[in-house]
Motif scaffolding. Structure first.
Motif, mmCIF file in Angstrom:
data_model
loop_
_atom_site.group_PDB
_atom_site.id
_atom_site.type_symbol
_atom_site.label_atom_id
_atom_site.label_comp_id
_atom_site.label_asym_id
_atom_site.label_seq_id
_atom_site.Cartn_x
_atom_site.Cartn_y
_atom_site.Cartn_z
ATOM 1 N N TYR A 68 -9.383 -8.197 1.153
ATOM 2 C CA TYR A 68 -9.222 -7.288 2.287
ATOM 3 C C TYR A 68 -10.519 -6.657 2.759
ATOM 4 C CZ TYR A 68 -4.395 -7.850 0.827
ATOM 5 O OH TYR A 68 -3.180 -8.388 0.474
ATOM 6 N N LYS A 69 -11.653 -7.118 2.221
ATOM 7 C CA LYS A 69 -12.930 -6.546 2.634
ATOM 8 C C LYS A 69 -13.589 -7.309 3.781
ATOM 9 C CE LYS A 69 -14.375 -3.880 -1.380
ATOM 10 N NZ LYS A 69 -15.342 -3.711 -2.481
ATOM 11 N N SER A 70 -12.934 -8.343 4.278
ATOM 12 C CA SER A 70 -13.529 -9.146 5.352
ATOM 13 C C SER A 70 -13.618 -8.369 6.663
ATOM 14 C CB SER A 70 -12.715 -10.423 5.563
ATOM 15 O OG SER A 70 -11.375 -10.104 5.897
ATOM 16 N N HIS A 71 -12.791 -7.343 6.824
ATOM 17 C CA HIS A 71 -12.780 -6.525 8.039
ATOM 18 C C HIS A 71 -12.779 -5.059 7.605
ATOM 19 C CE1 HIS A 71 -11.487 -4.698 11.801
ATOM 20 N NE2 HIS A 71 -11.621 -5.874 12.399
ATOM 21 N N ARG A 72 -13.801 -4.305 8.001
ATOM 22 C CA ARG A 72 -13.969 -2.941 7.499
ATOM 23 C C ARG A 72 -12.765 -2.057 7.808
ATOM 24 N NH1 ARG A 72 -19.503 0.240 8.560
ATOM 25 N NH2 ARG A 72 -20.190 -1.446 7.176
ATOM 26 N N LEU A 73 -12.275 -2.129 9.045
ATOM 27 C CA LEU A 73 -11.132 -1.289 9.425
ATOM 28 C C LEU A 73 -9.916 -1.636 8.583
ATOM 29 C CD1 LEU A 73 -9.724 0.799 11.205
ATOM 30 C CD2 LEU A 73 -9.368 -0.998 12.920
ATOM 31 N N ARG A 74 -9.678 -2.936 8.387
ATOM 32 C CA ARG A 74 -8.538 -3.354 7.574
ATOM 33 C C ARG A 74 -8.685 -2.859 6.139
ATOM 34 N NH1 ARG A 74 -6.638 -9.565 6.507
ATOM 35 N NH2 ARG A 74 -8.695 -9.678 5.554
ATOM 36 N N TRP A 75 -9.902 -2.891 5.599
ATOM 37 C CA TRP A 75 -10.127 -2.441 4.234
ATOM 38 C C TRP A 75 -9.716 -0.976 4.058
ATOM 39 C CZ3 TRP A 75 -10.350 -3.336 -0.611
ATOM 40 C CH2 TRP A 75 -10.968 -2.460 -1.499
ATOM 41 N N TYR A 76 -10.183 -0.123 4.949
ATOM 42 C CA TYR A 76 -9.844 1.298 4.837
ATOM 43 C C TYR A 76 -8.361 1.543 5.095
ATOM 44 C CZ TYR A 76 -14.792 2.432 4.490
ATOM 45 O OH TYR A 76 -16.088 2.523 4.066
ATOM 46 N N LEU A 77 -7.800 0.779 6.016
ATOM 47 C CA LEU A 77 -6.374 0.912 6.314
ATOM 48 C C LEU A 77 -5.529 0.506 5.110
ATOM 49 C CD1 LEU A 77 -4.268 1.529 8.569
ATOM 50 C CD2 LEU A 77 -4.340 -0.912 9.137
ATOM 51 N N TYR A 78 -5.845 -0.643 4.521
ATOM 52 C CA TYR A 78 -5.066 -1.148 3.397
ATOM 53 C C TYR A 78 -5.309 -0.327 2.129
ATOM 54 C CZ TYR A 78 -3.483 -5.359 5.831
ATOM 55 O OH TYR A 78 -2.874 -6.237 6.690
ATOM 56 N N LYS A 79 -6.495 0.220 1.999
ATOM 57 C CA LYS A 79 -6.805 1.039 0.826
ATOM 58 C C LYS A 79 -5.864 2.244 0.749
ATOM 59 C CE LYS A 79 -9.682 1.999 -2.662
ATOM 60 N NZ LYS A 79 -9.755 1.182 -3.861
ATOM 61 N N GLY A 80 -5.425 2.720 1.913
ATOM 62 C CA GLY A 80 -4.462 3.812 1.945
ATOM 63 C C GLY A 80 -3.018 3.343 1.939
ATOM 64 N N LEU A 81 -2.747 2.264 2.709
ATOM 65 C CA LEU A 81 -1.362 1.804 2.856
ATOM 66 C C LEU A 81 -0.805 1.143 1.604
ATOM 67 C CD1 LEU A 81 -1.281 0.368 6.502
ATOM 68 C CD2 LEU A 81 -0.145 2.434 5.643
ATOM 69 N N ILE A 82 -1.622 0.389 0.901
ATOM 70 C CA ILE A 82 -1.118 -0.334 -0.273
ATOM 71 C C ILE A 82 -0.525 0.618 -1.315
ATOM 72 C CG2 ILE A 82 -1.818 -1.719 -2.281
ATOM 73 C CD1 ILE A 82 -3.487 -3.433 -0.389
ATOM 74 N N PRO A 83 -1.260 1.639 -1.767
ATOM 75 C CA PRO A 83 -0.623 2.534 -2.745
ATOM 76 C C PRO A 83 0.534 3.344 -2.158
ATOM 77 C CG PRO A 83 -2.792 3.351 -2.122
ATOM 78 C CD PRO A 83 -2.670 1.975 -1.563
ATOM 79 N N PHE A 84 0.401 3.757 -0.885
ATOM 80 C CA PHE A 84 1.439 4.576 -0.262
ATOM 81 C C PHE A 84 2.756 3.813 -0.125
ATOM 82 C CE2 PHE A 84 3.617 6.127 3.611
ATOM 83 C CZ PHE A 84 3.909 7.412 3.186
ATOM 84 N N LEU A 85 2.683 2.528 0.243
ATOM 85 C CA LEU A 85 3.897 1.747 0.483
ATOM 86 C C LEU A 85 4.341 0.938 -0.726
ATOM 87 C CD1 LEU A 85 3.203 0.569 4.144
ATOM 88 C CD2 LEU A 85 4.754 2.368 3.370
#
Length: 376
Positions: A124-141
């Protein structure tokens, strides 16, 4: 009969989709199954007992369109679950996992099972915005689901340590159908024939194999099976180095095993993997294998997940195959020379490959998967 649904992006020829298509005939024996797809892309023959539900018929959405599409997919999937009275909802890959996990907010009784198929900290580090988005969404969801299963010990460790996943997690390795062999492994011709199967992307790194065979002083042929965004770049690279006569590009094919049987050695050149289906399929076909020791999968497949230290420029003979460091061209060249010059070792590793693949037959996968379906 219990009603279950399987949520996926589409049914293309990826690793997750191969797992789903393998599961379906077994699941329909005991459950009423609906396959729910984000997109109408189906490249497999779906069993007639399986219902198919589509969320949209659109294809190739860009990153921002996918974000806008997300609320619609939640709404449609919720209505589907309610209408069909689904008792167990299973999802594969990140966006389906997000949608599936949210369903727990609306229905506490439904059993939510999610499956991660890649190594998140790298993928998920290939796209900076996606990385920060997923870093929050993965644990939350993800933590709203009942259980998560992946196809690698390393994936689960990454989710636990770097994404704070606290729900129960198990490892269920990908299933494999072992093809019939007529005479076991035999050296095919005087040429040393090498094959790789995979999408032509940066992380699959087929360029490593091309560079490794260039200095070989014996007759060699490399077959690259697949397609992808890096294909033209690879074609140009092969032409520039005047290797056209010894490297074949097949494109996407259906009869992969027929090609595997014609080769002497399989090479996995990836920089990272979730679980390398192509490597396991080559082993099931009885091919000796060389693989990068990338995260994750090869170490589990080839050395029972026992850690090894490999010197730069050298290879390691593991329990079921040969391991090299990621992007180590010199080590791959040495490993290929070793196999060419040691036909008995080539035959021995072929037997090891075949025996190891038997640990991943479909029946083993289904037995483990049914345990989490039943909440054992």
């Amino acid at each position: 009969m219990k009603r279950i649904s399987i949520l996926a992006l589409a049914m293309n020829r990826g690793g997750a989709e191969k797992v789903i298509i393998t599961m379906l005939p077994y699941l329909t024996l005991d459950y009423k199954v609906t396959l729910v797809l984000f997109y109408n892309e189906i490249h497999f023959d779906i069993p007639k007992e399986v219902n198919i539900e589509l969320i949209t018929t659109k294809k190739n959405l860009n990153f921002f369109q996918k974000i806008l599409f997300f609320p619609l997919s939640i709404f449609k999937y919720y209505n589907f679950l309610k209408r069909e009275k689904i008792e167990v909802s299973i999802s594969f890959l990140t966006r389906p996992n997000f949608v599936n996990s949210i369903m727990k907010l609306f229905n506490r009784k439904i059993r939510i099972i999610i499956s991660e198929r890649c190594y998140p900290s790298i993928a998920y580090k290939s796209h900076r915005l996606r990385w920060y988005l997923y870093k929050g969404l993965i644990p939350f969801l993800y933590n709203r689901a009942d259980i998560l299963f992946s196809n690698s010990v390393h994936i689960n460790k990454d989710l636990q340590h770097n994404f704070n996943i606290t729900i129960p997690m198990v490892v269920i390795y990908n299933p494999i159908e072992i093809p019939l062999l007529d005479n076991g492994f035999e050296k095919k011709t005087d040429e040393f024939k090498i094959v790789n199967v995979g999408s032509f992307t940066l992380v699959k790194n087929q360029k490593l194999i091309i560079d490794a065979i260039n200095p070989l002083n014996f007759k060699t042929r490399l077959t690259l099976i697949g397609d992808g965004p890096k294909k033209n770049e690879l074609l140009n690279y092969v032409e520039t180095h005047r290797l056209n006569d010894i490297i074949d590009f097949t494109g996407k094919i259906n009869n992969v095993n027929e090609y595997l049987f014609k080769n002497d050695c399989f090479v996995l050149s990836s920089n990272t993997e979730g679980f390398p289906n192509a490597l396991l399929e080559a082993m099931a076909a009885g091919l000796p294998v060389i693989s990068t020791n990338c995260i994750s999968g090869p170490l589990e497949l080839l050395n029972d997940n026992f850690e090894v230290e490999i010197k730069i420029g050298e290879f390691f003979i593991a329990k079921y195959g040969i391991l090299i460091n990621v992007n180590d061209e010199r080590a791959l060249t040495k490993a290929l020379i070793y196999l060419k010059e040691n036909p008995e070792e080539l035959k021995k590793l072929s037997i090891c490959s075949r025996e190891r693949s038997k640990d991943f037959v479909t029946e083993v996968f289904i037995k483990k998967f049914e345990r989490i379906l039943r909440d054992d």
